[in-house]
Design a protein around this motif. Structure first.
Motif, PDB file in Angstrom:
ATOM      1  N   ASP A 150       0.812  -1.225   0.000  1.00  0.00           N
ATOM      2  CA  ASP A 150       0.000   0.000   0.000  1.00  0.00           C
ATOM      3  C   ASP A 150       0.844   1.273   0.000  1.00  0.00           C
ATOM      4  O   ASP A 150       0.287   2.376  -0.015  1.00  0.00           O
ATOM      5  N   TRP A 151       2.158   1.143   0.040  1.00  0.00           N
ATOM      6  CA  TRP A 151       3.013   2.329   0.108  1.00  0.00           C
ATOM      7  C   TRP A 151       2.977   3.107  -1.196  1.00  0.00           C
ATOM      8  O   TRP A 151       2.965   2.517  -2.295  1.00  0.00           O
ATOM      9  N   ASP A 152       3.010   4.436  -1.083  1.00  0.00           N
ATOM     10  CA  ASP A 152       3.145   5.268  -2.281  1.00  0.00           C
ATOM     11  C   ASP A 152       4.624   5.424  -2.609  1.00  0.00           C
ATOM     12  O   ASP A 152       5.507   4.942  -1.897  1.00  0.00           O
ATOM     13  N   GLU A 153       4.908   6.113  -3.699  1.00  0.00           N
ATOM     14  CA  GLU A 153       6.286   6.218  -4.186  1.00  0.00           C
ATOM     15  C   GLU A 153       7.183   6.969  -3.208  1.00  0.00           C
ATOM     16  O   GLU A 153       8.360   6.636  -3.055  1.00  0.00           O
ATOM     17  N   VAL A 154       6.640   7.961  -2.523  1.00  0.00           N
ATOM     18  CA  VAL A 154       7.446   8.716  -1.565  1.00  0.00           C
ATOM     19  C   VAL A 154       7.834   7.842  -0.379  1.00  0.00           C
ATOM     20  O   VAL A 154       8.993   7.861   0.069  1.00  0.00           O
ATOM     21  N   THR A 155       6.891   7.076   0.136  1.00  0.00           N
ATOM     22  CA  THR A 155       7.178   6.190   1.263  1.00  0.00           C
ATOM     23  C   THR A 155       8.246   5.165   0.886  1.00  0.00           C
ATOM     24  O   THR A 155       9.154   4.871   1.673  1.00  0.00           O
ATOM     25  N   ILE A 156       8.140   4.617  -0.321  1.00  0.00           N
ATOM     26  CA  ILE A 156       9.131   3.642  -0.790  1.00  0.00           C
ATOM     27  C   ILE A 156      10.510   4.284  -0.869  1.00  0.00           C
ATOM     28  O   ILE A 156      11.524   3.690  -0.460  1.00  0.00           O
ATOM     29  N   MET A 157      10.586   5.508  -1.356  1.00  0.00           N
ATOM     30  CA  MET A 157      11.876   6.190  -1.468  1.00  0.00           C
ATOM     31  C   MET A 157      12.473   6.490  -0.103  1.00  0.00           C
ATOM     32  O   MET A 157      13.695   6.394   0.087  1.00  0.00           O
ATOM     33  N   LYS A 158      11.634   6.842   0.854  1.00  0.00           N
ATOM     34  CA  LYS A 158      12.130   7.084   2.213  1.00  0.00           C
ATOM     35  C   LYS A 158      12.782   5.817   2.770  1.00  0.00           C
ATOM     36  O   LYS A 158      13.869   5.864   3.357  1.00  0.00           O
ATOM     37  N   TYR A 159      12.092   4.703   2.593  1.00  0.00           N
ATOM     38  CA  TYR A 159      12.629   3.435   3.083  1.00  0.00           C
ATOM     39  C   TYR A 159      13.908   3.051   2.343  1.00  0.00           C
ATOM     40  O   TYR A 159      14.882   2.594   2.950  1.00  0.00           O
ATOM     41  N   PHE A 160      13.927   3.251   1.033  1.00  0.00           N
ATOM     42  CA  PHE A 160      15.095   2.862   0.240  1.00  0.00           C
ATOM     43  C   PHE A 160      16.324   3.685   0.617  1.00  0.00           C
ATOM     44  O   PHE A 160      17.442   3.160   0.673  1.00  0.00           O
ATOM     45  N   LEU A 161      16.127   4.967   0.894  1.00  0.00           N
ATOM     46  CA  LEU A 161      17.262   5.800   1.307  1.00  0.00           C
ATOM     47  C   LEU A 161      17.854   5.271   2.607  1.00  0.00           C
ATOM     48  O   LEU A 161      19.087   5.141   2.739  1.00  0.00           O
ATOM     49  N   ASN A 162      16.994   4.968   3.574  1.00  0.00           N
ATOM     50  CA  ASN A 162      17.485   4.438   4.852  1.00  0.00           C
ATOM     51  C   ASN A 162      18.151   3.081   4.668  1.00  0.00           C
ATOM     52  O   ASN A 162      19.231   2.825   5.208  1.00  0.00           O
ATOM     53  N   ARG A 163      17.509   2.209   3.907  1.00  0.00           N
ATOM     54  CA  ARG A 163      18.041   0.860   3.692  1.00  0.00           C
ATOM     55  C   ARG A 163      19.380   0.908   2.962  1.00  0.00           C
ATOM     56  O   ARG A 163      20.310   0.167   3.294  1.00  0.00           O
ATOM     57  N   SER A 164      19.485   1.777   1.970  1.00  0.00           N
ATOM     58  CA  SER A 164      20.724   1.882   1.192  1.00  0.00           C
ATOM     59  C   SER A 164      21.882   2.362   2.052  1.00  0.00           C
ATOM     60  O   SER A 164      23.046   2.062   1.752  1.00  0.00           O
ATOM     61  N   ASN A 165      21.566   3.106   3.093  1.00  0.00           N
ATOM     62  CA  ASN A 165      22.594   3.608   4.011  1.00  0.00           C
ATOM     63  C   ASN A 165      22.706   2.749   5.276  1.00  0.00           C
ATOM     64  O   ASN A 165      23.187   3.219   6.304  1.00  0.00           O
ATOM     65  N   ARG A 166      22.245   1.483   5.160  1.00  0.00           N
ATOM     66  CA  ARG A 166      22.379   0.496   6.239  1.00  0.00           C
ATOM     67  C   ARG A 166      21.601   0.866   7.498  1.00  0.00           C
ATOM     68  O   ARG A 166      22.003   0.554   8.602  1.00  0.00           O
ATOM     69  N   ARG A 167      20.498   1.566   7.316  1.00  0.00           N
ATOM     70  CA  ARG A 167      19.661   1.934   8.463  1.00  0.00           C
ATOM     71  C   ARG A 167      18.227   1.447   8.241  1.00  0.00           C
ATOM     72  O   ARG A 167      17.273   2.207   8.338  1.00  0.00           O
ATOM     73  N   GLU A 168      18.087   0.142   7.977  1.00  0.00           N
ATOM     74  CA  GLU A 168      16.757  -0.439   7.826  1.00  0.00           C
ATOM     75  C   GLU A 168      15.901  -0.210   9.065  1.00  0.00           C
ATOM     76  O   GLU A 168      14.669  -0.181   8.982  1.00  0.00           O
ATOM     77  N   ASP A 169      16.558  -0.075  10.220  1.00  0.00           N
ATOM     78  CA  ASP A 169      15.825   0.107  11.471  1.00  0.00           C
ATOM     79  C   ASP A 169      14.997   1.384  11.489  1.00  0.00           C
ATOM     80  O   ASP A 169      14.024   1.495  12.244  1.00  0.00           O
ATOM     81  N   LEU A 170      15.370   2.347  10.652  1.00  0.00           N
ATOM     82  CA  LEU A 170      14.625   3.606  10.604  1.00  0.00           C
ATOM     83  C   LEU A 170      13.352   3.495   9.779  1.00  0.00           C
ATOM     84  O   LEU A 170      12.541   4.432   9.769  1.00  0.00           O
ATOM     85  N   SER A 171      13.207   2.384   9.068  1.00  0.00           N
ATOM     86  CA  SER A 171      12.003   2.134   8.279  1.00  0.00           C
ATOM     87  C   SER A 171      11.738   3.302   7.313  1.00  0.00           C
ATOM     88  O   SER A 171      12.627   3.699   6.567  1.00  0.00           O
ATOM     89  N   VAL A 172      10.539   3.875   7.356  1.00  0.00           N
ATOM     90  CA  VAL A 172      10.177   4.953   6.434  1.00  0.00           C
ATOM     91  C   VAL A 172      10.339   6.317   7.089  1.00  0.00           C
ATOM     92  O   VAL A 172       9.909   7.335   6.532  1.00  0.00           O
TER      93      VAL A 172
END
Length: 289
Positions: free
Chosen positions: A156-178
């Motif tokens: 159900d995530w929109d494109e902005v939410t996905i990008m927020k998560y991807f930025l955190n995940r790409s920088n090894r901070r999956e714990d920050l989620s969205v």
């Protein structure tokens, strides 16, 4: 320092005791901050006459060292209403500064140890801001609003939410989620503002990428559902609206900065592809003449 569960009771007892000695000075709706550091708030306002008074009233309930209101591009009564606050330092710009630039300006002129960032279109109760200040006082440099519980499942995530998560995940901070500096309220320590650079706060995802890359402590303060409080405008509703496009661009800028700072793949290691062999092949290739 009392824990969060007991803080409200302890605060009320303190206020009641103070009122018994100074009844002429007390306000029953005061919200004290459980810190011994100076705290400021930076407020962005552009045509917010419907909500700015409520937003400032909540901030006035706290013993803030500074309250900076950046009014920009307003054609309504926002400036007049901001000036009715006896505690606010009001900066007025006739032209619209653009999204988040006012936060960067406000951060630059503050001198406090902890800075809260809020928007005038989303009044947040003072009680809900206390956890952000508390987290910053305990060593969290970048204190984010936890919106992960409000975004539903990934499908159900929109494109902005996905990008927020991807930025955190790409920088090894999956714990920050969205969770992102794009959302208010959030708080920064003086250390964070200096490490990130106040000018970079004009692009919140980039500021967050800088914070992650430079090892600042990033965590969660509170959880304020700003989705239901955010006023709908012509530029922030609908699929791929102008604000969402702006935020997407900000995230691409943040990813570009991170890739340049670290490596083009960030956390995604190129396990199988032997790029060095391409170079070797070029060195050993001798075409017949």
């Amino acid at each position: 320092m009392t824990n969060a569960a007991n803080y409200k009771t302890a605060m009320k007892a303190f206020i009641d005791g103070f009122a018994s000695v100074h009844p002429e000075e007390i306000h029953s709706d005061w919200v004290l901050l459980p810190v011994n550091k100076k705290v400021a708030a930076v407020v962005m306002a552009m045509n917010e006459e419907q909500s700015i008074s409520s937003a400032l009233r909540e901030l006035e309930r706290m013993p803030l060292n500074e309250m900076i209101v950046v009014v920009n591009g307003s054609t309504d009564a926002s400036l007049t209403l901001a000036r009715t606050s006896g505690k606010a330092i009001v900066l007025n710009y006739n032209e619209a500064l653009g999204h988040d630039v006012g936060r960067a300006i406000g951060a630059k002129i503050t001198t406090s140890d902890i800075v809260l960032f809020v928007d005038a279109d989303i009044p947040v109760a003072a009680e809900q801001l206390v956890p952000f200040v508390r987290a910053a006082s305990r060593g969290v440099d970048v204190v984010l609003n936890d919106l992960s519980r409000y975004v539903g499942k990934f499908a159900d995530w929109d494109e902005v939410t996905i990008m927020k998560y991807f930025l955190n995940r790409s920088n090894r901070r999956e714990d920050l989620s969205v969770n992102s500096m794009t959302a208010v309220p959030h708080a920064l320590t003086r250390k964070a503002i200096e490490a990130i650079g106040s000018a970079n706060l004009a692009v919140p995802p980039k500021a967050q990428a800088i914070a992650m890359q430079r090892g600042l402590k990033i965590g969660i303060g509170g959880s304020v559902n700003v989705f239901t409080k955010n006023r709908h405008r012509t530029d922030n509703v609908g699929l791929s609206n102008p604000i969402s496009k702006l935020i997407m661009g900000d995230h691409l800028e943040a990813l570009g900065w991170s890739m340049k700072e670290e490596n083009p793949r960030l956390k995604y290691i190129d396990h199988l592809r032997r790029r060095d062999r391409v170079k070797d092949a070029n060195q050993h290739y001798h075409p017949h003449l």
